[in-house]
Design an enzyme around this catalytic site. Structure first.
Site, PDB file in Angstrom:
ATOM      1  N   GLY A  14       2.152  -1.006   9.181  1.00 38.96           N
ATOM      2  CA  GLY A  14       3.548  -0.993   9.231  1.00 38.96           C
ATOM      3  C   GLY A  14       4.307   0.064   9.360  1.00 38.96           C
ATOM      4  O   GLY A  14       5.617   0.296   9.004  1.00 38.96           O
ATOM      5  N   SER A  16       6.043   0.278  12.335  1.00 38.47           N
ATOM      6  CA  SER A  16       6.784  -0.118  13.695  1.00 38.47           C
ATOM      7  C   SER A  16       8.248  -0.202  12.794  1.00 38.47           C
ATOM      8  O   SER A  16       9.167  -0.233  13.877  1.00 38.47           O
ATOM      9  CB  SER A  16       6.558  -1.462  14.128  1.00 38.47           C
ATOM     10  OG  SER A  16       6.275  -2.230  13.290  1.00 38.47           O
ATOM     11  N   ARG A  17       8.477  -0.146  11.883  1.00 37.94           N
ATOM     12  CA  ARG A  17       9.819  -0.412  11.224  1.00 37.94           C
ATOM     13  C   ARG A  17       9.865   0.176   9.900  1.00 37.94           C
ATOM     14  O   ARG A  17       9.041   0.749   9.198  1.00 37.94           O
ATOM     15  CB  ARG A  17      10.063  -1.782  10.998  1.00 37.94           C
ATOM     16  CG  ARG A  17       9.994  -2.951  12.150  1.00 37.94           C
ATOM     17  CD  ARG A  17      10.727  -4.125  11.532  1.00 37.94           C
ATOM     18  NE  ARG A  17       9.646  -5.180  11.146  1.00 37.94           N
ATOM     19  CZ  ARG A  17       9.868  -5.765  10.100  1.00 37.94           C
ATOM     20  NH1 ARG A  17      11.214  -5.723   9.352  1.00 37.94           N
ATOM     21  NH2 ARG A  17       8.966  -6.642   9.459  1.00 37.94           N
ATOM     22  N   VAL A  66      -3.679  -6.235   7.845  1.00 40.12           N
ATOM     23  CA  VAL A  66      -4.534  -5.214   6.997  1.00 40.12           C
ATOM     24  C   VAL A  66      -5.194  -6.322   5.818  1.00 40.12           C
ATOM     25  O   VAL A  66      -6.249  -5.897   5.318  1.00 40.12           O
ATOM     26  CB  VAL A  66      -3.705  -4.388   6.407  1.00 40.12           C
ATOM     27  CG1 VAL A  66      -3.304  -3.249   7.348  1.00 40.12           C
ATOM     28  CG2 VAL A  66      -2.443  -4.947   5.300  1.00 40.12           C
ATOM     29  N   SER A 144       6.256   1.167  -5.278  1.00 37.72           N
ATOM     30  CA  SER A 144       7.434   0.798  -5.420  1.00 37.72           C
ATOM     31  C   SER A 144       7.981   1.074  -6.710  1.00 37.72           C
ATOM     32  O   SER A 144       7.122   0.767  -7.939  1.00 37.72           O
ATOM     33  CB  SER A 144       7.750  -0.687  -5.316  1.00 37.72           C
ATOM     34  OG  SER A 144       9.027  -0.964  -5.645  1.00 37.72           O
ATOM     35  N   TYR A 157       5.111  -9.235  -6.529  1.00 38.58           N
ATOM     36  CA  TYR A 157       5.069  -8.003  -5.677  1.00 38.58           C
ATOM     37  C   TYR A 157       5.031  -6.932  -6.826  1.00 38.58           C
ATOM     38  O   TYR A 157       4.273  -5.723  -6.517  1.00 38.58           O
ATOM     39  CB  TYR A 157       6.671  -7.938  -5.348  1.00 38.58           C
ATOM     40  CG  TYR A 157       7.089  -6.482  -4.474  1.00 38.58           C
ATOM     41  CD1 TYR A 157       6.645  -6.447  -3.146  1.00 38.58           C
ATOM     42  CD2 TYR A 157       7.747  -5.649  -5.142  1.00 38.58           C
ATOM     43  CE1 TYR A 157       7.112  -5.195  -2.513  1.00 38.58           C
ATOM     44  CE2 TYR A 157       8.222  -4.705  -4.449  1.00 38.58           C
ATOM     45  CZ  TYR A 157       8.046  -4.171  -3.112  1.00 38.58           C
ATOM     46  OH  TYR A 157       8.271  -3.322  -2.343  1.00 38.58           O
ATOM     47  N   ALA A 159       3.195  -6.949  -9.489  1.00 34.73           N
ATOM     48  CA  ALA A 159       1.752  -6.596  -9.584  1.00 34.73           C
ATOM     49  C   ALA A 159       1.105  -5.970  -8.718  1.00 34.73           C
ATOM     50  O   ALA A 159       0.222  -5.014  -8.913  1.00 34.73           O
ATOM     51  CB  ALA A 159       1.441  -7.948  -9.908  1.00 34.73           C
ATOM     52  N   LYS A 161       2.095  -3.861  -6.825  1.00 35.26           N
ATOM     53  CA  LYS A 161       2.611  -2.437  -6.660  1.00 35.26           C
ATOM     54  C   LYS A 161       1.960  -1.589  -7.806  1.00 35.26           C
ATOM     55  O   LYS A 161       1.711  -0.220  -7.641  1.00 35.26           O
ATOM     56  CB  LYS A 161       4.182  -2.050  -6.334  1.00 35.26           C
ATOM     57  CG  LYS A 161       4.630  -2.678  -5.148  1.00 35.26           C
ATOM     58  CD  LYS A 161       4.165  -2.072  -3.921  1.00 35.26           C
ATOM     59  CE  LYS A 161       4.741  -2.339  -2.697  1.00 35.26           C
ATOM     60  NZ  LYS A 161       4.380  -1.641  -1.549  1.00 35.26           N
TER      61      LYS A 161
END
Ligand code: NAP
Length: 247
Positions: A14, A16-17, A66, A144, A157, A159, A161
């Protein structure tokens, strides 16, 4: 800053941004060569690689989902052939599919776990043997504060992280004898495409003691430090970078 990363190679998923881009930029500023992995936007990834190459390092973008085991293995092989070595892995690729639990479909749950958690596993599994041979390596997992505190609407999300934090500690213990460190970064709200909708949200800003969103480059600076010789004794750690939100 001189963090002594000249001639090393980093794989940033990730990259690229957003946060991943800033991590690549911070590493490239320290002389590190960069392999960017991305999922859909080729134009953006190629532009990012060109921008990092302008700093005098080698940089190349690879389309790689991935969460796909074969894709991850083939991409790591291609990076090794192109760059000769891999010293740093930053598992940063992440997605959200936010919904309250009663409206969350199984696919929303699985997609997020697959990219955010299983994707990191695939990358670590394929890259650590190269690091082990070199008796050195740095792995950073971008978690996070949702993985620390939980967040309504983010069962999937948070879970994923929280899972990354468990993975970080297990990998740190397993790979320490091979000279490899593994740490997690837990950002709070950082200004990227992912959090665009919260930029002017007073309820979000008032929950952050420093009263602002973080900047991607602040996360980039932390990641670059964790890759530097000065951070050699830090492993299995989770570092919050959240303006004080989760303390
Ligand atoms: P972002 O701006 O949405 O960028 C996501 C990046 O991940 C893009 O480069 C994207 O590539 C890539 N990507 C998405 N799915 C992928 C996949 N299946 N395989 C490989 N690459 C994939 O995200 P961000 O805000 O910078 O967040 C980066 C990381 O920080 C994520 O793990 C996120 O959970 C975490 N985080 C962010 C915040 C925040 O406030 N922004 C807070 C805490 C944690 P394409 O553009 O090609 O699709």
């Amino acid at each position: 800053m001189n963090l002594n990363l000249q001639g090393q190679t980093a794989v940033v998923t990730g990259g690229s941004r957003g946060i991943g881009y800033a991590v690549c930029e911070a590493l490239a500023d320290e002389g590190c060569n960069i392999a960017i992995l991305y999922a859909s936007n080729t134009e953006k990834a190629e532009a990012a690689a060109a921008a990092f190459a302008e700093k005098g390092v080698k940089a190349k973008a690879y389309l790689c989902h991935v969460e796909n085991e074969e894709d991850a293995a083939n991409t790591v092989k291609a990076v090794k052939e192109e760059f000769g070595r891999i010293d740093i892995l930053v598992n940063n690729a992440g997605i959200t599919r936010d919904k309250l639990v009663n409206g969350m479909k199984e696919a929303d749950f699985c997609d997020v776990i697959d990219v955010n958690l299983k994707g990191a596993f695939h990358m670590i599994k394929n890259i650590y043997p190269l690091m082990a041979k070199q008796r050195a390596g740095r792995i950073i997992n971008v978690s996070s504060i949702s993985g620390l505190m939980g967040n309504a609407g983010q069962v999937n999300y948070s879970a994923s992280k929280a899972g990354l934090i468990g993975m970080t500690k297990s990998v740190a213990k397993e790979l320490a004898p091979r000279g490899i460190t593994c740490n997690a970064i837990a950002p709070g709200f950082v200004s990227t495409d992912m959090t665009e909708k919260f930029a002017e949200d007073e309820s979000v800003l008032s929950a952050i003691p420093l009263r602002r969103m973080g900047k991607p480059e602040e996360v980039g600076a932390l990641a670059a430090y964790l890759c530097s010789p000065g951070a050699a004794f830090i492993t299995g750690e989770v570092i919050r970078i959240d303006g004080g939100m989760a303390m």
